[in-house]
Design an enzyme around this catalytic site. Sequence first.
Site, PDB file in Angstrom:
ATOM      1  N   CYS A 239       0.445  -0.992   0.007  1.00 42.03           N
ATOM      2  CA  CYS A 239      -0.034  -0.042   0.130  1.00 42.03           C
ATOM      3  C   CYS A 239       1.097   1.387  -0.103  1.00 42.03           C
ATOM      4  CB  CYS A 239      -0.697   0.176   0.755  1.00 42.03           C
ATOM      5  SG  CYS A 239       0.003  -0.311   3.098  1.00 42.03           S
TER       6      CYS A 239
ATOM      7  N   HIS B  56      -3.009   1.847   6.946  1.00 40.59           N
ATOM      8  CA  HIS B  56      -3.197   1.225   5.202  1.00 40.59           C
ATOM      9  C   HIS B  56      -3.047   3.231   4.895  1.00 40.59           C
ATOM     10  CE1 HIS B  56      -4.792   0.468   1.672  1.00 40.59           C
ATOM     11  NE2 HIS B  56      -5.560   1.184   1.513  1.00 40.59           N
TER      12      HIS B  56
ATOM     13  N   ASP C  43      -7.040   6.088  -4.073  1.00 39.86           N
ATOM     14  CA  ASP C  43      -6.413   4.851  -2.669  1.00 39.86           C
ATOM     15  C   ASP C  43      -5.847   3.498  -4.238  1.00 39.86           C
ATOM     16  OD1 ASP C  43      -5.180   2.761  -1.983  1.00 39.86           O
ATOM     17  OD2 ASP C  43      -6.998   2.116  -0.465  1.00 39.86           O
TER      18      ASP C  43
ATOM     19  N   ASP D  86     -18.006  -0.827  12.347  1.00 40.05           N
ATOM     20  CA  ASP D  86     -17.634  -1.246  13.440  1.00 40.05           C
ATOM     21  C   ASP D  86     -16.895  -3.022  13.668  1.00 40.05           C
ATOM     22  OD1 ASP D  86     -19.078   0.212  15.301  1.00 40.05           O
ATOM     23  OD2 ASP D  86     -20.970  -0.580  14.375  1.00 40.05           O
TER      24      ASP D  86
END
Length: 690
Positions: free
Chosen positions: A289, A347, A370, A412
């Site tokens: 990444c 990330h 991204d 979550d």
Amino acid sequence: MDCIQQTAHNISGTDNGHCRLRLVDFEVHENHISHETQGLSKKHLVVRRGKPFKLTLRFRGRSWNPHSEGLVLEVWLGSLSERIPVQFSDKWPTTQHWSAKIHPGSVHSESVTIHICSPVQSSVALYNLRLHIETRQNIRSFAMGSFVLLCNPWLKDDPVYMPHEAQLQEYVKSDYGLVFMGTNQNVCQRPWSFGQYEPGVQEACLTLLEVSPQHLSDESKDNILRADPVYLSRVVCAMVNCNDDLGILHGKWQGGYQGGVNPTEWSGSADILRRWVASNFSPVRYGQCWVFASVLCTVMRVLGIPSRVVTVFNAGHDTNASRTIEEFYSTTGEKLHLSKDSLWNFHVWVECWMRRPDLSAGFDGWQVVDPTPQEKSAGIFCCGPCPVAAVQQRCLSAPYDTSFIFASVDADVIRFIVRNGVVVGRMVDSELVGQVICTKRIGSDTPENLTPAYKRKKSKRGSCGSSSPGLTSSGLEVSLNIKGKPSFGDSIGMSVKVTNNSSEPRILMEHVDAQIKEYNSSPQGSFWKIHKEVHIFPYEALTLQHTIPASEYESVLAADEFVNIAVVIKDVRTKERVLDSQEFNISSPQISIEIEGGDSIQINKEHTVQVSFTNEFTKTLTGAVLTVEGSGLLKGKHETRLAQLKQGEKMENTVSIMASSPGTKVLMATFSHSNRVVSRSFHKVSIIEA
């Protein structure tokens, strides 16, 4: 090179006795200073759209006669062209077309200076330029050469306009950045050389646009759409990975890296981009990444779009668009590989600055782009541009990929305890994902916290240690805390706090489990565990202490790896179970890097670098290797080897470095023993003109 001159070529046949164009002086030095493009290319004039630049035409034969001979420029992009009549004027027309003018009084007997201005919404590309000398009787045409046109964040009408000079210096002109890694409790930083001023980099970035699927399938359409930074960012994002196209980087996250470079060994974009061009657009192996993001940042800065590298700590990868991340643990605390969702310790992506005319005004500004290939967007592996404001405001239908980005920073985490395939415990953590989001601060090597830009404060919908509805709960809670910031060679200390909120005494079983993991994947097998019976009184809170000796992890943990520790507390009578877990990185021992005369070195001058490592482990290290490398400073890797390095001993590696181009470059030193890397250090080097 201060001057680029192009010999003009007659492309219209005979011109005997007429005024002929002999030479075009692109006035590179003055234009590059005016357009903030110094150092981007030694091959081409590089200018920014919407801002005038000047060329000087030199004639031969007889002088040019402005009364009888008109000058018409023609700018070409692929098969598209536009004629630009040259006017005598001191003012620029307000038009959406190209314009050219000669200031009255600037015509000389053998030369004339022409000022040219492109529309602010011009396409980013390499353009060709022609000159037509027109009379009533004939037209004589000359090929003048080519120039590069970029976005203009200095110009208010440009969609990438950025108002503050300090931001422009950091996010467009700076060739140096930082990537933040590790965990939010123990942030590590590594410098990155974006390298936009290194030879061949700008040409590689323009080539990337030329070999994109959009350009190859419909050249004219692509050339027109390249005026839009939203379109440009999607094209470039997809081209940084190779999943759908002739892209730059091949991603690899598991197994060895034979046939390529371990992603942790890259320290700059220039080497990657040049390898890609030299291999005729075969993907460079390998990226992860931060490599994908840093290369994308380089390309966008070269194209004139303000960009910065951003790290999300505890980033969710939501594969099923549920905006929840599911994790599974055994009843003894071992994390299981049962979910397609994943939670990455960190990330890295890119934010690009632009207006969003396709959306409402509130979504202008920073956009997430991204390039790491995770999920497809409109059928291709790219992500964004997604307005950061849309993530914060939870406008999840805003293009592009806002729902996926939202889950990356605000999902979550649901943790299940399973026994024989049956869920026997369930906890919800609504605070873990996107705990810290940061980038390099302007003019500083410290992190700037961007978390509030992505996330509003929310009510806690659950917490580690809470039991799920439907499962018997008598008020049992557990929390796990790692002491300090563990360093290699030190023991790992932890405390487990168990709270009995019921009026009954309890007999509990405590299970603690430690596993090694990489930042973006599930853990490997356990390397340390403990099981213990605990007695607790009504309404009592017990704190249990545990220590993992360094000898337990030193032989299994490598640099850049993480530790997952989980605790499961079980009520022996009711079978109720609660869980908490922590993931953390262990700080590596430092490698010393010292440059003779300081960290600023002169171009084309040799400098000595002293690299050293001291064994602070509790044992003798066998097969010790100290490696030094640095793109643009050293050719290849320089290694020093020792069969044994005793405790307290130092090993050294002395190398000579020299840079042939200005800018910021990065030296990297790596220490390994027994074929395992345990430390990696980076050092920024500023290259200055002699």
